[in-house]
Design a protein around this motif. Structure first.
Motif, PDB file in Angstrom:
ATOM      1  N   UNK A 187       0.830  -1.209   0.000  1.00  0.00           N
ATOM      2  CA  UNK A 187       0.000   0.000   0.000  1.00  0.00           C
ATOM      3  C   UNK A 187       0.862   1.256   0.000  1.00  0.00           C
ATOM      4  N   UNK A 188       1.955   1.218   0.748  1.00  0.00           N
ATOM      5  CA  UNK A 188       2.864   2.371   0.808  1.00  0.00           C
ATOM      6  C   UNK A 188       3.414   2.689  -0.577  1.00  0.00           C
ATOM      7  N   UNK A 189       3.873   1.669  -1.285  1.00  0.00           N
ATOM      8  CA  UNK A 189       4.402   1.885  -2.632  1.00  0.00           C
ATOM      9  C   UNK A 189       3.305   2.337  -3.594  1.00  0.00           C
ATOM     10  N   UNK A 190       2.116   1.778  -3.439  1.00  0.00           N
ATOM     11  CA  UNK A 190       1.006   2.142  -4.325  1.00  0.00           C
ATOM     12  C   UNK A 190       0.605   3.598  -4.130  1.00  0.00           C
ATOM     13  N   UNK A 191       0.518   4.019  -2.884  1.00  0.00           N
ATOM     14  CA  UNK A 191       0.132   5.404  -2.577  1.00  0.00           C
ATOM     15  C   UNK A 191       1.164   6.380  -3.130  1.00  0.00           C
ATOM     16  N   UNK A 192       2.430   6.044  -2.985  1.00  0.00           N
ATOM     17  CA  UNK A 192       3.473   6.929  -3.486  1.00  0.00           C
ATOM     18  C   UNK A 192       3.590   6.912  -4.991  1.00  0.00           C
ATOM     19  N   UNK A 193       3.351   5.743  -5.588  1.00  0.00           N
ATOM     20  CA  UNK A 193       3.481   5.626  -7.032  1.00  0.00           C
ATOM     21  C   UNK A 193       2.365   6.331  -7.782  1.00  0.00           C
ATOM     22  N   UNK A 194       1.137   6.114  -7.340  1.00  0.00           N
ATOM     23  CA  UNK A 194      -0.016   6.747  -7.988  1.00  0.00           C
ATOM     24  C   UNK A 194      -1.187   6.743  -7.008  1.00  0.00           C
ATOM     25  N   UNK A 195      -1.331   7.807  -6.227  1.00  0.00           N
ATOM     26  CA  UNK A 195      -2.384   7.833  -5.207  1.00  0.00           C
ATOM     27  C   UNK A 195      -3.792   7.705  -5.769  1.00  0.00           C
ATOM     28  N   UNK A 196      -4.013   8.244  -6.969  1.00  0.00           N
ATOM     29  CA  UNK A 196      -5.350   8.161  -7.565  1.00  0.00           C
ATOM     30  C   UNK A 196      -5.687   6.715  -7.930  1.00  0.00           C
ATOM     31  N   UNK A 197      -4.720   6.019  -8.507  1.00  0.00           N
ATOM     32  CA  UNK A 197      -4.941   4.612  -8.838  1.00  0.00           C
ATOM     33  C   UNK A 197      -5.093   3.785  -7.567  1.00  0.00           C
ATOM     34  N   UNK A 198      -4.361   4.160  -6.521  1.00  0.00           N
ATOM     35  CA  UNK A 198      -4.447   3.429  -5.256  1.00  0.00           C
ATOM     36  C   UNK A 198      -5.858   3.487  -4.684  1.00  0.00           C
ATOM     37  N   UNK A 199      -6.494   4.642  -4.827  1.00  0.00           N
ATOM     38  CA  UNK A 199      -7.866   4.795  -4.331  1.00  0.00           C
ATOM     39  C   UNK A 199      -8.803   3.827  -5.046  1.00  0.00           C
ATOM     40  N   UNK A 200      -8.614   3.681  -6.354  1.00  0.00           N
ATOM     41  CA  UNK A 200      -9.484   2.798  -7.131  1.00  0.00           C
ATOM     42  C   UNK A 200      -9.287   1.325  -6.774  1.00  0.00           C
ATOM     43  N   UNK A 201      -8.137   1.006  -6.195  1.00  0.00           N
ATOM     44  CA  UNK A 201      -7.900  -0.382  -5.783  1.00  0.00           C
ATOM     45  C   UNK A 201      -8.337  -0.629  -4.340  1.00  0.00           C
ATOM     46  N   UNK A 202      -8.942   0.392  -3.730  1.00  0.00           N
ATOM     47  CA  UNK A 202      -9.462   0.227  -2.377  1.00  0.00           C
ATOM     48  C   UNK A 202      -8.512   0.626  -1.270  1.00  0.00           C
ATOM     49  N   UNK A 203      -7.402   1.271  -1.613  1.00  0.00           N
ATOM     50  CA  UNK A 203      -6.426   1.690  -0.604  1.00  0.00           C
ATOM     51  C   UNK A 203      -6.793   3.083  -0.093  1.00  0.00           C
ATOM     52  N   UNK A 204      -6.835   3.232   1.213  1.00  0.00           N
ATOM     53  CA  UNK A 204      -7.102   4.531   1.832  1.00  0.00           C
ATOM     54  C   UNK A 204      -5.774   5.291   1.913  1.00  0.00           C
ATOM     55  N   UNK A 205      -5.615   6.290   1.061  1.00  0.00           N
ATOM     56  CA  UNK A 205      -4.350   7.024   0.972  1.00  0.00           C
ATOM     57  C   UNK A 205      -4.010   7.704   2.297  1.00  0.00           C
ATOM     58  N   UNK A 206      -4.974   8.424   2.861  1.00  0.00           N
ATOM     59  CA  UNK A 206      -4.729   9.140   4.110  1.00  0.00           C
ATOM     60  C   UNK A 206      -4.372   8.207   5.250  1.00  0.00           C
ATOM     61  N   UNK A 207      -5.064   7.090   5.332  1.00  0.00           N
ATOM     62  CA  UNK A 207      -4.801   6.133   6.403  1.00  0.00           C
ATOM     63  C   UNK A 207      -3.418   5.506   6.250  1.00  0.00           C
ATOM     64  N   UNK A 208      -3.030   5.249   5.019  1.00  0.00           N
ATOM     65  CA  UNK A 208      -1.701   4.687   4.772  1.00  0.00           C
ATOM     66  C   UNK A 208      -0.618   5.680   5.171  1.00  0.00           C
ATOM     67  N   UNK A 209      -0.823   6.945   4.849  1.00  0.00           N
ATOM     68  CA  UNK A 209       0.130   7.978   5.249  1.00  0.00           C
ATOM     69  C   UNK A 209       0.179   8.106   6.769  1.00  0.00           C
ATOM     70  N   UNK A 210      -0.972   7.984   7.408  1.00  0.00           N
ATOM     71  CA  UNK A 210      -1.025   8.015   8.870  1.00  0.00           C
ATOM     72  C   UNK A 210      -0.173   6.891   9.458  1.00  0.00           C
TER      73      UNK A 210
END
Length: 325
Positions: A187-210
Motif C-alpha cells: 500500500x505504501x508503494x502504491x500510494x506513493x506511485x499513484x495515489x489516484x490509482x491506489x484509491x481505485x484499488x481500495x487503498x485509503x491514501x490518508x490512512x496509509x500515510x497516517x
C-alpha cells in the motif's frame, strides 16, 4: 526496480572505495573493531532513515524525527531518574508507545486536516522541542543521574557487537519483510506511485500515510532512548539538525522525494555512506562540521540524479509510443 538495484550497487561500490581510500592512509580504520564501531555509531541514523523512508514513499516527509527522538529520550531519562529500578523492557515500551503517539499526531493532521506534511512536521518539530524545555526548564540530565542498567543496555556486547547495532540489524530485517511481503508495504508503494490509482484499488491514501507517520514516530521514539542511554546525556537540543542527515540518507539511498520508489537496502547504504564520511572526517583531519555541507550537497546530487533518471525513462516511454504509432 532494476534502476534501484543499480543505484545500490553504485552506492555500495562508493562506500567500499571510500573505506579503501581511507585505509591507504590509516590502516587502522578498517580494523574489525573500528568497522563495528562505525556501524554502531551509524545505527541511530539507519533506524531513523528507515522510518523516514516509509513516510517519503507515501509522498510525505517527517521533519520532526529528531525532535521526537529528543522528547522521547528526555522523558525516558526523566522516568529513569524518578524510578531507577524500572526494567529496561518497560522503558523500551514507553519509548515505542510515546514515539508512535507523537508520530500519530503528525499523521492525523496530515490525514484528517489535509495540511501539507512539511508544514505539519515543521510545526511539531518546534512544539516537541518546546515541550522538552517546559519539562526540564533547560536543565540537562547527565550520566551520574542515570542508572547503570539504563545506560548499559545499548552498550552491552553480544557476539562482538553492541546491542545497539543488533537492534539496527533486527529492525532492518523486519522492515525488509514489511515492505516486501505485507499489505501495508504494498500500500505504501502504491500510494506513493499513484495515489489516484491506489484509491481505485481500495487503498485509503490518508490512512496509509497516517500509518507511515506512526512507524516513523515509533522508530524515532526507540532511537530516543537508545541515543540518550548510549551517550548518557539528555538535553533540549539533542540531535539538533539530525533530520537533515535522515533525509539525506534516504535520498542518497535512492528513495524518490516524489514517492513510490526506494528500498530498505538503499536507505541503509545511504546511511552507511554518511556514517563512513562522518567517522572518516576526523581521521583525515577535516572538521566534522563539514558533514552538514556534505549532506546538503549529497541531497542535491542525489535528487538531480533521480530527476535525470526520471527524464531518461520518460524519453524511452515516448520513443516507444512513437514507434508503436
Amino acid at each position: 526496480m532494476s534502476a534501484l538495484k543499480s543505484r545500490e550497487a553504485i552506492l555500495f561500490g562508493a562506500i567500499f572505495a571510500l573505506v579503501a581510500l581511507i585505509a591507504t592512509r590509516f590502516p587502522g580504520f578498517v580494523a574489525p573493531g573500528n568497522l563495528v564501531a562505525v556501524f554502531t555509531d551509524t545505527t541511530p541514523l539507519m533506524i531513523l532513515a528507515m522510518g523516514q523512508m516509509v513516510v517519503i514513499l507515501t509522498r510525505c516527509i517527517d521533519l520532526s524525527v529528531a525532535a521526537n527522538l529528543a522528547l522521547t529520550g528526555m522523558v525516558c531519562a526523566m522516568i529513569n531518574v524518578a524510578a531507577p529500578d524500572l526494567p529496561v523492557a518497560v522503558i523500551l515500551v514507553i519509548a515505542l508507545v510515546m514515539g508512535s503517539a507523537l508520530g500519530a499526531i503528525n499523521g492525523i493532521l496530515v490525514w484528517k486536516l489535509n495540511i501539507p506534511p512539511i508544514v505539519v512536521t515543521l510545526g511539531t518539530m518546534t512544539i516537541f522541542r518546546g515541550v522538552i524545555f517546559l519539562l526540564t526548564e533547560g536543565k540537562w540530565i547527565n550520566a551520574h543521574e542515570m542508572s547503570p542498567t539504563f545506560t548499559g543496555f545499548p552498550r552491552a556486547e553480544f557476539l562482538g557487537m553492541p546491542v545497539l547495532g543488533w537492534i539496527g540489524v533486527v529492525i532492518a530485517i523486519v522492515m525488509m519483510v514489511v515492505m516486501a511481503r505485507t499489505t501495508l508495504g504494498r500500500a505504501v508503494y502504491a500510494v506513493g506511485g499513484n495515489p489516484h490509482a491506489a484509491v481505485y484499488t481500495g487503498i485509503d491514501v490518508g490512512k496509509t500515510q497516517f500509518k507511515a507517520f506512526v512507524i516513523s514516530g515509533m522508530l524515532a521514539g526507540l532511537t530516543g532512548y537508545l541515543w540518550v542511554a548510549r551517550y548518557s546525556v539528555a538535553y533540549v537540543d539533542i540531535a539538533g539538525g539530525f533530520e537533515l542527515d535522515v533525509v539525506a540518507a534516504c535520498v542518497i539511498g535512492g528513495v524518490s522525494i516524489a514517492g513510490g520508489a526506494g528500498t530498505v537496502v538503499g536507505t541503509l547504504l545511504g546511511a552507511l555512506f554518511l556514517g563512513v564520511v562522518k567517522n572518516a572526517l576526523p581521521v583525515v583531519d577535516v572538521s566534522p562540521f563539514w558533514q552538514l555541507a556534505i549532506s546538503g550537497a549529497a541531497i542535491i546530487i542525489a535528487v538531480a540524479f533521480n530527476a535525470k533518471s526520471g527524464r531518461s525513462k520518460g524519453r524511452v516511454i515516448l520513443k516507444s509510443a512513437e514507434h508503436a504509432q
